[in-house]
Design a protein around this motif. Structure first.
Motif, PDB file in Angstrom:
ATOM      1  N   UNK A 313       0.841  -1.203   0.000  1.00 39.73           N
ATOM      2  CA  UNK A 313       0.000   0.000   0.000  1.00 39.73           C
ATOM      3  C   UNK A 313       0.877   1.254   0.000  1.00 39.73           C
ATOM      4  N   UNK A 314       0.527   2.210  -0.855  1.00 41.57           N
ATOM      5  CA  UNK A 314       1.386   3.379  -1.064  1.00 41.57           C
ATOM      6  C   UNK A 314       0.882   4.615  -0.316  1.00 41.57           C
ATOM      7  N   UNK A 315       1.800   5.387   0.255  1.00 37.12           N
ATOM      8  CA  UNK A 315       1.426   6.677   0.829  1.00 37.12           C
ATOM      9  C   UNK A 315       0.975   7.637  -0.273  1.00 37.12           C
ATOM     10  N   UNK A 316       0.250   8.659   0.090  1.00 35.96           N
ATOM     11  CA  UNK A 316      -0.250   9.634  -0.875  1.00 35.96           C
ATOM     12  C   UNK A 316       0.898  10.257  -1.676  1.00 35.96           C
ATOM     13  N   UNK A 317       0.758  10.258  -2.982  1.00 32.85           N
ATOM     14  CA  UNK A 317       1.754  10.870  -3.844  1.00 32.85           C
ATOM     15  C   UNK A 317       2.917   9.982  -4.232  1.00 32.85           C
ATOM     16  N   UNK A 318       3.010   8.787  -3.654  1.00 34.57           N
ATOM     17  CA  UNK A 318       4.108   7.863  -3.950  1.00 34.57           C
ATOM     18  C   UNK A 318       3.655   6.858  -5.001  1.00 34.57           C
ATOM     19  N   UNK A 319       4.504   6.605  -5.984  1.00 33.89           N
ATOM     20  CA  UNK A 319       4.139   5.726  -7.091  1.00 33.89           C
ATOM     21  C   UNK A 319       4.900   4.398  -7.099  1.00 33.89           C
ATOM     22  N   UNK A 320       6.019   4.311  -6.381  1.00 31.52           N
ATOM     23  CA  UNK A 320       6.885   3.138  -6.461  1.00 31.52           C
ATOM     24  C   UNK A 320       6.812   2.320  -5.177  1.00 31.52           C
ATOM     25  N   UNK A 321       6.526   1.011  -5.319  1.00 34.91           N
ATOM     26  CA  UNK A 321       6.534   0.093  -4.186  1.00 34.91           C
ATOM     27  C   UNK A 321       7.972  -0.334  -3.899  1.00 34.91           C
ATOM     28  N   UNK A 322       8.402  -0.182  -2.666  1.00 40.48           N
ATOM     29  CA  UNK A 322       9.753  -0.582  -2.279  1.00 40.48           C
ATOM     30  C   UNK A 322       9.666  -1.589  -1.132  1.00 40.48           C
ATOM     31  N   UNK A 323      10.276  -2.729  -1.347  1.00 43.62           N
ATOM     32  CA  UNK A 323      10.304  -3.734  -0.292  1.00 43.62           C
ATOM     33  C   UNK A 323      11.730  -3.984   0.157  1.00 43.62           C
ATOM     34  N   UNK A 324      11.919  -3.965   1.459  1.00 44.05           N
ATOM     35  CA  UNK A 324      13.181  -4.458   1.990  1.00 44.05           C
ATOM     36  C   UNK A 324      13.208  -5.962   1.748  1.00 44.05           C
ATOM     37  N   UNK A 325      14.391  -6.513   1.510  1.00 43.10           N
ATOM     38  CA  UNK A 325      14.450  -7.947   1.252  1.00 43.10           C
ATOM     39  C   UNK A 325      15.327  -8.667   2.268  1.00 43.10           C
ATOM     40  N   UNK A 326      15.076  -9.936   2.370  1.00 45.71           N
ATOM     41  CA  UNK A 326      15.849 -10.845   3.219  1.00 45.71           C
ATOM     42  C   UNK A 326      16.295 -12.011   2.357  1.00 45.71           C
ATOM     43  N   UNK A 327      17.544 -12.419   2.477  1.00 50.83           N
ATOM     44  CA  UNK A 327      18.057 -13.539   1.691  1.00 50.83           C
ATOM     45  C   UNK A 327      18.659 -14.582   2.620  1.00 50.83           C
ATOM     46  N   UNK A 328      17.947 -15.715   2.805  1.00 53.02           N
ATOM     47  CA  UNK A 328      18.563 -16.838   3.504  1.00 53.02           C
ATOM     48  C   UNK A 328      19.687 -17.371   2.621  1.00 53.02           C
ATOM     49  N   UNK A 329      20.845 -17.555   3.213  1.00 54.17           N
ATOM     50  CA  UNK A 329      22.052 -17.861   2.454  1.00 54.17           C
ATOM     51  C   UNK A 329      22.908 -18.861   3.209  1.00 54.17           C
ATOM     52  N   UNK A 330      23.976 -19.304   2.535  1.00 53.55           N
ATOM     53  CA  UNK A 330      24.972 -20.147   3.191  1.00 53.55           C
ATOM     54  C   UNK A 330      26.346 -19.531   3.010  1.00 53.55           C
ATOM     55  N   UNK A 331      27.098 -19.480   4.112  1.00 56.09           N
ATOM     56  CA  UNK A 331      28.456 -18.968   4.086  1.00 56.09           C
ATOM     57  C   UNK A 331      29.437 -20.027   4.533  1.00 56.09           C
ATOM     58  N   UNK A 332      30.722 -19.762   4.266  1.00 57.02           N
ATOM     59  CA  UNK A 332      31.781 -20.680   4.658  1.00 57.02           C
ATOM     60  C   UNK A 332      32.602 -20.058   5.790  1.00 57.02           C
ATOM     61  N   UNK A 333      32.889 -20.867   6.789  1.00 56.68           N
ATOM     62  CA  UNK A 333      33.684 -20.432   7.935  1.00 56.68           C
ATOM     63  C   UNK A 333      35.128 -20.172   7.488  1.00 56.68           C
ATOM     64  N   UNK A 334      35.643 -18.988   7.763  1.00 58.73           N
ATOM     65  CA  UNK A 334      37.013 -18.643   7.372  1.00 58.73           C
ATOM     66  C   UNK A 334      38.041 -19.533   8.056  1.00 58.73           C
ATOM     67  N   UNK A 335      37.665 -20.166   9.171  1.00 55.66           N
ATOM     68  CA  UNK A 335      38.585 -21.031   9.916  1.00 55.66           C
ATOM     69  C   UNK A 335      38.376 -22.511   9.601  1.00 55.66           C
ATOM     70  N   UNK A 336      37.525 -22.793   8.617  1.00 53.53           N
ATOM     71  CA  UNK A 336      37.295 -24.194   8.222  1.00 53.53           C
ATOM     72  C   UNK A 336      38.607 -24.845   7.784  1.00 53.53           C
ATOM     73  N   UNK A 337      38.771 -26.093   8.158  1.00 51.19           N
ATOM     74  CA  UNK A 337      39.947 -26.873   7.737  1.00 51.19           C
ATOM     75  C   UNK A 337      39.619 -27.712   6.494  1.00 51.19           C
ATOM     76  N   UNK A 338      38.396 -27.542   5.975  1.00 51.44           N
ATOM     77  CA  UNK A 338      37.944 -28.351   4.830  1.00 51.44           C
ATOM     78  C   UNK A 338      37.298 -27.454   3.772  1.00 51.44           C
ATOM     79  N   UNK A 339      37.967 -26.370   3.429  1.00 48.33           N
ATOM     80  CA  UNK A 339      37.341 -25.349   2.594  1.00 48.33           C
ATOM     81  C   UNK A 339      36.974 -25.852   1.199  1.00 48.33           C
ATOM     82  N   UNK A 340      37.832 -26.619   0.574  1.00 51.82           N
ATOM     83  CA  UNK A 340      37.521 -27.087  -0.782  1.00 51.82           C
ATOM     84  C   UNK A 340      36.367 -28.084  -0.782  1.00 51.82           C
ATOM     85  N   UNK A 341      36.318 -28.933   0.230  1.00 56.33           N
ATOM     86  CA  UNK A 341      35.183 -29.851   0.359  1.00 56.33           C
ATOM     87  C   UNK A 341      33.904 -29.061   0.650  1.00 56.33           C
TER      88      UNK A 341
END
Length: 453
Positions: A313-341
Motif C-alpha cells: 500500500x502506497x502513501x499519498x503521492x508515492x508511485x513506487x513500491x519498495x520492499x526491503x528484502x531478506x536472503x537466507x544464504x549459506x556462508x563458509x567459515x574462514x577457519x574451516x579446515x575443509x574449505x575445498x570440500x
C-alpha cells in the motif's frame, strides 16, 4: 499423480547433472572428508537435507549437520564462529549477519572459488543468479557503503520480499476492497477489528523488541515513504530517524497497530503473524511473502485456499513500491579446515539443478535463480496462489536491502524496535517526534566510533 511425475523427472535431472554436466570438475577429490553444517530450521534447509544422500554419494564427503529453531539459532552460531575452531564449515545466514561476521574475520570470501575452473563447474552458471539477490551478499566492509560492491560473502538459498496477504473470504463477506494505499490499509484494519469476535483483528505485523520487527513490513514502508536510517556526513554515520519522513511514517505505523493490530502485538514474531493469518484470526498480514504462501498450501492451515496476495500500500503521492528484502544464504567459515570440500557442498546446493528441485518440490518459493524463476514448472506452482506471482514481480522490481550496512546493525535495530514498542504500548514519550529524535541521537552516538571512508 502429476506431482509424483514431476518429482521423478527432477530427481533424474539431478542425477544427470551430477553425472554429466558436472563432469568437468573432480567431485571425488575430497572423498573421505567430513564437513559440519549448521542450519536454521526452514524449508530451505529441509530441501538440502532431503538431497544430502545424493551429494554424499556423488562426492564421498560425509556431512554432519544440525538444525536449530530461529529463536536461538543465531546465538548458537555466534558462539560457534567466535570460537574460531572452524566448526561449522558451512552455516546458514542472512545478509545482515555478514555485516558483523565478515568484518570480524569469520567468513571466507567466495569469489576465488567461483572463478577457479578447476573447482567450479561451467554448469554452475553464476551469472544465472538474480542480480539484486547476489548483490545483497556483496559488501566492501566499509560502514555506510551500500551492498553490491566488494567481495561475495555467501550464496543465496532463497529470498523474501514483504507483501500484503489477505483473506479474500473475509474481505468478500465484509464488502471491503483490497487496500492499495496506506489510508485504505488503515481503514480496512479498523473495519476488520473483531471481524469474527473478540481477539480477531485486521492486520498482523511483527512487534517483538528485536531487529526482526524492523526489517520486514516496517522497513519496507519506511523506504517507500522516503525515509533513511543513516547517511554519511563529514566522515561519520549520522542517524536520520529524526527526519520528517521517518517521524511521519512511524507515527502512521503506531496508529495502524493501535487501531487494527493484534491485541498482543508486542509478543508477535513471524510465527504468530502467520499462525493468526492461517487460523482466520487476522484478516491481513504484512510480512514475508512466503509466510502467507505457506499458510495457503492445501492442508497447511484452516484458511488454506482463502488467502490471496497484493502489493505494498502506497502513501499519498508515492508511485513506487519498495520492499526491503531478506536472503537466507549459506556462508563458509574462514577457519574451516575443509574449505575445498565445503565449496563442493555450497556449489552443489546452490546449483541451477538443485534450485529447480527446491523451488518446485522443496517448498522453497522465491528462488534466487533466473532460470528457475522463468521455468514453466516453477511458475505453474506459485501461480496457483491468487495474486502471488503478480505481486511478487511488481514488488521485487524495486526490492533491495534498504538498511545502511554497518556492524552495529543488530544493536541499532533492537533499540529501534524497543522505541517502536514503547510508542504502541506505553506512555513513555509525549509524541512520536520526541521518541524518534531521542533515538536518532542515541544511534548516532552508538556508531560514532566507526571509521567511514
Amino acid at each position: 499423480m502429476i506431482k509424483k511425475f514431476v518429482a521423478v523427472v527432477l530427481t533424474a535431472l539431478m542425477v544427470m547433472c551430477a553425472g554429466a554436466a558436472f563432469a568437468d570438475i573432480n567431485w571425488k577429490a575430497y572423498e573421505g572428508t567430513t564437513i559440519n553444517v549448521m542450519f536454521n530450521e526452514h524449508t530451505y534447509a529441509n530441501a538440502i537435507i532431503a538431497k544430502m544422500a545424493d551429494f554424499e554419494k556423488l562426492t564421498g564427503i560425509k556431512v554432519v549437520y544440525s538444525t536449530t529453531p530461529e529463536t536461538n539459532y543465531f546465538d548458537k552460531l555466534n558462539t560457534a564462529l567466535s570460537s574460531r575452531t572452524g566448526d561449522p564449515d558451512i552455516f546458514m545466514t542472512g545478509a545482515y549477519q555478514t555485516w558483523e561476521y565478515a568484518p570480524a574475520g569469520y567468513m571466507e570470501p567466495l569469489d576465488a572459488y567461483i572463478q577457479d575452473s578447476s573447482k567450479t563447474s561451467e554448469s554452475y552458471k553464476y551469472d544465472d543468479f538474480i542480480p539484486g539477490i547476489i548483490n545483497a551478499l556483496k559488501w566492501d566492509l566499509v560502514p555506510g557503503h551500500p551492498v553490491g560492491k566488494g567481495k561475495l560473502w555467501a550464496l543465496p538459498m532463497g529470498w523474501e520480499i514483504n507483501t500484503l496477504t489477505y483473506n479474500k473470504k473475509i474481505f468478500e463477506a465484509k464488502g471491503i476492497k483490497v487496500p492499495t494505499t496506506t489510508k485504505e490499509l488503515y481503514d480496512a484494519a479498523v473495519a476488520l477489528k473483531e471481524h469474527a469476535g473478540s481477539g480477531t483483528y485486521g492486520l498482523a505485523v511483527r512487534g517483538t523488541r528485536d531487529w526482526g520487527t524492523i526489517h520486514p513490513a516496517y522497513m519496507s514502508l519506511f523506504a517507500t515513504w522516503g525515509a533513511k536510517d543513516f547517511v554519511t556526513e563529514g566522515g561519520k554515520l549520522v542517524c536520520k530517524l529524526d527526519s520528517k519522513e521517518a517521524i511521519e511514517m512511524t507515527d502512521y505505523w503506531v496508529k495502524l497497530i493501535k487501531a487494527g493490530g493484534a491485541p498482543q502485538w508486542s509478543t508477535y514474531g513471524w510465527e504468530l503473524c502467520g499462525a493468526d493469518l492461517g487460523a482466520g484470526k487476522a484478516a491481513m498480514m504484512w510480512d514475508a511473502d512466503r509466510g502467507g504462501y505457506t499458510q495457503n498450501v492445501e492442508g497447511a492451515s484452516a484458511e488454506a485456499g482463502n488467502l490471496a496476495f497484493s502489493g505494498i500500500p502506497l502513501p499519498e503521492g508515492v508511485k513506487v513500491q519498495r520492499s526491503n528484502l531478506w536472503a537466507w544464504s549459506m556462508g563458509m567459515n574462514a577457519y574451516s579446515k575443509n574449505k575445498d570440500a565445503a565449496w563442493l557442498f555450497l556449489q552443489y546446493f546452490t546449483s541451477p539443478e538443485f534450485m529447480l528441485y527446491s523451488g518446485t518440490e522443496g517448498d522453497c518459493t522465491d528462488t534466487p535463480r533466473q532460470s528457475v524463476m522463468s521455468s514453466k514448472a516453477y511458475r505453474d506452482i506459485v501461480n496457483k496462489a491468487e495474486g502471488y506471482l503478480k505481486s511478487f514481480e511488481e514488488v521485487s522490481a524495486n526490492a533491495t536491502i534498504f538498511f545502511t550496512p554497518q556492524p552495529y546493525f543488530f544493536e541499532t535495530t533492537t533499540m529501534w524496535a524497543e522505541v517502536l514498542q514503547d510508542l504502541v504500548v506505553t506512555n513513555k514519550y509525549k509524541s512520536t517526534e520526541e521518541a524518534m529524535k531521542q533515538l536518532a541521537e542515541k544511534l548516532t552516538d552508538l556508531v560514532s566510533d566507526l571509521e567511514v571512508e
